[in-house]
Write an enzyme that holds these catalytic residues in place. Structure first.
Site, mmCIF file in Angstrom:
data_model
loop_
_atom_site.group_PDB
_atom_site.id
_atom_site.type_symbol
_atom_site.label_atom_id
_atom_site.label_comp_id
_atom_site.label_asym_id
_atom_site.label_seq_id
_atom_site.Cartn_x
_atom_site.Cartn_y
_atom_site.Cartn_z
ATOM 1 N N GLY A 132 -25.133 -17.070 -10.132
ATOM 2 C CA GLY A 132 -25.519 -17.609 -8.834
ATOM 3 C C GLY A 132 -26.753 -18.488 -8.892
ATOM 4 O O GLY A 132 -27.815 -18.034 -9.318
ATOM 5 N N ILE A 133 -26.592 -19.729 -8.482
ATOM 6 C CA ILE A 133 -27.747 -20.619 -8.339
ATOM 7 C C ILE A 133 -27.640 -21.315 -6.994
ATOM 8 O O ILE A 133 -26.661 -22.020 -6.713
ATOM 9 C CB ILE A 133 -27.827 -21.659 -9.485
ATOM 10 N N SER A 160 0.863 -1.193 0.000
ATOM 11 C CA SER A 160 0.000 0.000 0.000
ATOM 12 C C SER A 160 0.892 1.233 0.000
ATOM 13 O O SER A 160 1.764 1.360 0.864
ATOM 14 C CB SER A 160 -0.864 0.084 1.266
ATOM 15 N N GLY A 180 -26.330 -13.131 -4.731
ATOM 16 C CA GLY A 180 -26.675 -14.008 -3.606
ATOM 17 C C GLY A 180 -25.470 -14.511 -2.838
ATOM 18 O O GLY A 180 -24.348 -14.582 -3.353
ATOM 19 N N GLY A 228 -39.003 -17.876 -4.318
ATOM 20 C CA GLY A 228 -39.440 -19.250 -4.557
ATOM 21 C C GLY A 228 -40.213 -19.827 -3.382
ATOM 22 O O GLY A 228 -40.507 -21.024 -3.351
ATOM 23 N N ARG A 240 -40.367 -17.273 -12.010
ATOM 24 C CA ARG A 240 -38.921 -17.276 -11.796
ATOM 25 C C ARG A 240 -38.343 -18.693 -11.819
ATOM 26 O O ARG A 240 -37.176 -18.883 -12.110
ATOM 27 C CB ARG A 240 -38.616 -16.618 -10.448
ATOM 28 N N GLY A 250 -9.742 -17.379 12.309
ATOM 29 C CA GLY A 250 -10.152 -16.051 11.835
ATOM 30 C C GLY A 250 -11.122 -15.343 12.747
ATOM 31 O O GLY A 250 -11.230 -14.118 12.731
ATOM 32 N N GLY A 251 -11.872 -16.063 13.563
ATOM 33 C CA GLY A 251 -12.785 -15.401 14.499
ATOM 34 C C GLY A 251 -12.115 -15.275 15.854
ATOM 35 O O GLY A 251 -10.967 -15.697 16.028
ATOM 36 N N CYS A 273 -32.603 -19.415 -0.084
ATOM 37 C CA CYS A 273 -32.784 -20.298 -1.229
ATOM 38 C C CYS A 273 -32.510 -21.760 -0.864
ATOM 39 O O CYS A 273 -31.479 -22.073 -0.269
ATOM 40 C CB CYS A 273 -31.828 -19.848 -2.329
HETATM 41 P P1 RVP Z 1 -29.097 -13.175 -0.540
HETATM 42 O O1 RVP Z 1 -28.474 -11.829 -0.817
HETATM 43 O O2 RVP Z 1 -28.117 -14.193 -0.096
HETATM 44 O O3 RVP Z 1 -30.280 -13.069 0.375
HETATM 45 O O4 RVP Z 1 -29.626 -13.718 -1.936
HETATM 46 C C1 RVP Z 1 -30.532 -13.008 -2.757
HETATM 47 C C2 RVP Z 1 -30.714 -13.755 -4.053
HETATM 48 O O5 RVP Z 1 -31.307 -15.054 -3.814
HETATM 49 C C3 RVP Z 1 -31.666 -13.109 -5.028
HETATM 50 O O6 RVP Z 1 -31.105 -12.032 -5.748
HETATM 51 C C4 RVP Z 1 -32.050 -14.267 -5.922
HETATM 52 O O7 RVP Z 1 -31.097 -14.524 -6.927
HETATM 53 C C5 RVP Z 1 -32.046 -15.450 -4.973
HETATM 54 N N1 RVP Z 1 -33.392 -15.829 -4.527
HETATM 55 C C6 RVP Z 1 -34.495 -15.054 -4.353
HETATM 56 N N2 RVP Z 1 -35.494 -15.839 -3.924
HETATM 57 C C7 RVP Z 1 -34.968 -17.076 -3.832
HETATM 58 C C8 RVP Z 1 -35.675 -18.287 -3.436
HETATM 59 O O8 RVP Z 1 -36.793 -18.239 -2.948
HETATM 60 N N3 RVP Z 1 -35.058 -19.430 -3.650
HETATM 61 N N4 RVP Z 1 -33.680 -17.055 -4.195
#
Ligand code: RVP
Length: 507
Positions: free
Chosen positions: A312-313, A22, A359, A409, A418, A487-488, A319
């Site tokens: 992201g899935i 830095s 997410g 969802g 969705r 780390g904690g 989720c």
């Molecule tokens: P987070 O920031 O971790 O709360 O995640 C938000 C993301 O999770 C949303 O932008 C979307 O892609 C996803 N999502 C939203 N609803 C659901 C679900 O019901 N499975 N998932």
């Protein structure tokens, strides 16, 4: 034979940044977080640039007009949720585009016939002690009076006392008409020693309130994200079914950018939707797509014309897609793979298609990691749901304030568009999200400023003054599960057992 990915997939908590050199210039005040939102050709400027790399999730429990305004004031952008009628979504977009700084649209729902009990309930839910009373209990109904905390005494007044008996009635109020400028409204507030000034239109219709306490806050917003007419920028979610009607209504309402909201973006339905928007609007309306988790998915959407690609899935906090369907990939691995594909695509074609990490951001340092791994910006749900401005109720659970947060969802949101791939048949038969609480975290401004200060200061540790420099200089290491413990706080007895919890809930 199936394709096997050679490596395990990882998520943000499994990585750390190794500091670099830095210089004396590496101070937070010198750091820029500007970042492109939409695709651009080499040598050109993107049509939309964010001032901070944050967008809010396309969710009922996150992105309403209030949050959109608060986030645009900090330099980010909201995508108003699409899981509502076309008319309602367009009305929310219109509300953001017609927002006038300092003029607050009330979320009070009081009528004169309600009781003190209702006032207490509303106060707990919104935290706002000044409540306009309208004939029909709507924010733009005919104004009958105002209730403030000075109008009742909880220890003395019966809870069934009618609002009309203790509110300050309309004829005792100082009000201003809807042509009043913010400056004139503030002058009136000072001259008449008011705390709040109702702005009233024809037929005594309540337009907004101007508050004394806001006087300073709307003077300087150095990062605010404005269009050429000085209105806040706002995005909106669309789906692959009713886009022909929805997109037209949103464009007419003034949306600045759209995003296809789907849990799985590598599909013919997304290609068709992107092609339709491009054929109809050319590059005057930009549209992002997703979600994908590998290079193949990225290239498909980039070739199909997506203006940005969301990654992201199954990593979202609410989720349960991975548990239900067994699809997804660790968010960090997915992001690294897609960002590499974006850079190759840029080298090959000269077109840069920004990548959004969507997410799974839990700690503030996850943001820095996502940006260091290559994300141009991040989409956050849980993070924003915690703030005052999210469109959900604040409730007290075991003595602690919480905000509600539910997945698109979940059974509560019923956003089947969705989760189905596309076509006109609805096939959602199981939930992919949960309904939950998140700890209440106060005003968005304070939260975002706090998080981004940490991001900037880590960037300084990496010797970076902007996001491209961070990506170039970042040294990222995987950590073992044992070093995660290190780390904690460890091997000490915490004086206050809640300390760790409050650190966890910071972001
Ligand atoms: P987070 O920031 O971790 O709360 O995640 C938000 C993301 O999770 C949303 O932008 C979307 O892609 C996803 N999502 C939203 N609803 C659901 C679900 O019901 N499975 N998932």
């Amino acid at each position: 034979m199936a394709t096997f990915f050679e490596e395990e997939s990882h998520t943000f908590s499994e990585y750390l940044l190794v500091p670099g050199y830095s210089s004396a210039d590496n101070v937070a005040a010198n750091v820029s977080l500007k970042t492109p939102l939409v695709r651009f050709a080499r040598g050109e400027e993107p049509q939309i640039t964010l001032n901070v790399p944050m967008v809010s999730a396309i969710m009922q429990s996150v992105s309403g007009p209030k949050l959109a305004v608060a986030l645009a004031q900090q330099g980010g952008l909201s995508f108003i949720y699409g899981s509502q009628s076309i008319a309602d979504e367009a009305a929310m977009v219109r509300e953001v585009k017609s927002y006038k700084a300092g003029f607050v649209v009330s979320d009070s729902t009081l009528t004169p016939e309600m009781t003190l009990d209702d006032v207490v309930e509303l106060l707990g839910r919104t935290g706002h002690s000044t409540m306009p009373v309208t004939e029909d209990g709507t924010p733009h109904g005919r104004l009958c009076g105002i209730v403030t905390s000075r109008d009742y005494r909880l220890s003395r007044d019966p809870r069934d006392r009618r609002v009309r008996e203790f509110m300050t009635p309309f004829d005792k109020l100082v009000v201003a008409d809807d042509a009043t400028s913010l400056k004139a409204a503030n002058d009136l507030i000072w001259d008449k020693k008011l705390n709040a000034l109702p702005i009233v239109g024809a037929g005594r219709r309540l337009v907004a309130l101007v508050f004394r306490k806001d006087y300073d806050s709307h003077k300087s917003q150095p990062n605010e994200l404005l269009d050429q007419h000085k209105r806040y920028l706002v995005g909106a979610g669309i789906n692959t079914r009713d886009y022909a009607e929805r997109v037209s209504a949103l464009v007419e309402a003034g949306a600045d950018v759209l995003c296809i909201d789907s849990s799985e973006g590598y599909s013919e339905w997304q290609r068709r939707t992107l092609a339709w928007v491009r054929a109809r609007y050319g590059t005057s309306m930009r549209v992002g797509a997703g979600n994908v988790v590998d290079a193949e998915g990225f290239r498909f959407l980039a070739d199909s014309g997506a203006d940005f690609v969301k990654v992201g899935i199954g990593g979202g906090s609410i989720c349960i897609t991975r548990e239900q369907k067994g699809i997804g990939r660790g968010q960090a691995s997915a992001l690294i793979d897609v960002c590499r594909a974006r850079d190759e695509y840029f080298d090959e074609t000269g077109t840069y298609v920004p990548v959004c990490s969507d997410g799974g951001i839990v700690y503030d340092y996850h943001m820095t990691l996502a940006l260091a791994m290559g994300a141009d910006f991040m989409m956050l749900g849980r993070y924003f749901a915690r703030f005052d401005e999210s469109p959900t109720n604040r409730v007290s659970v075991n003595g602690q304030y919480m905000k509600e947060y539910w997945g698109e969802g979940s059974a509560r949101a019923r956003n089947w568009q969705r989760y189905d791939l596309g076509g006109d048949k609805k096939s959602l038969s199981f939930v992919e999200g949960v309904d939950s609480y998140v700890p209440y975290a106060g005003p968005l401004k304070e939260g975002v400023e706090g998080s981004l200060l940490k991001v900037k200061s880590t960037m300084c540790n990496c010797g970076a003054l902007d996001l491209p420099e961070l990506r170039e200089k970042a040294k990222i290491t995987l950590v073992s599960s044992t070093s995660l413990v290190e780390g904690g706080a460890h091997d000490v007895v915490l004086k206050d057992a809640n300390q760790q919890v409050s650190i966890n809930f910071r972001s």
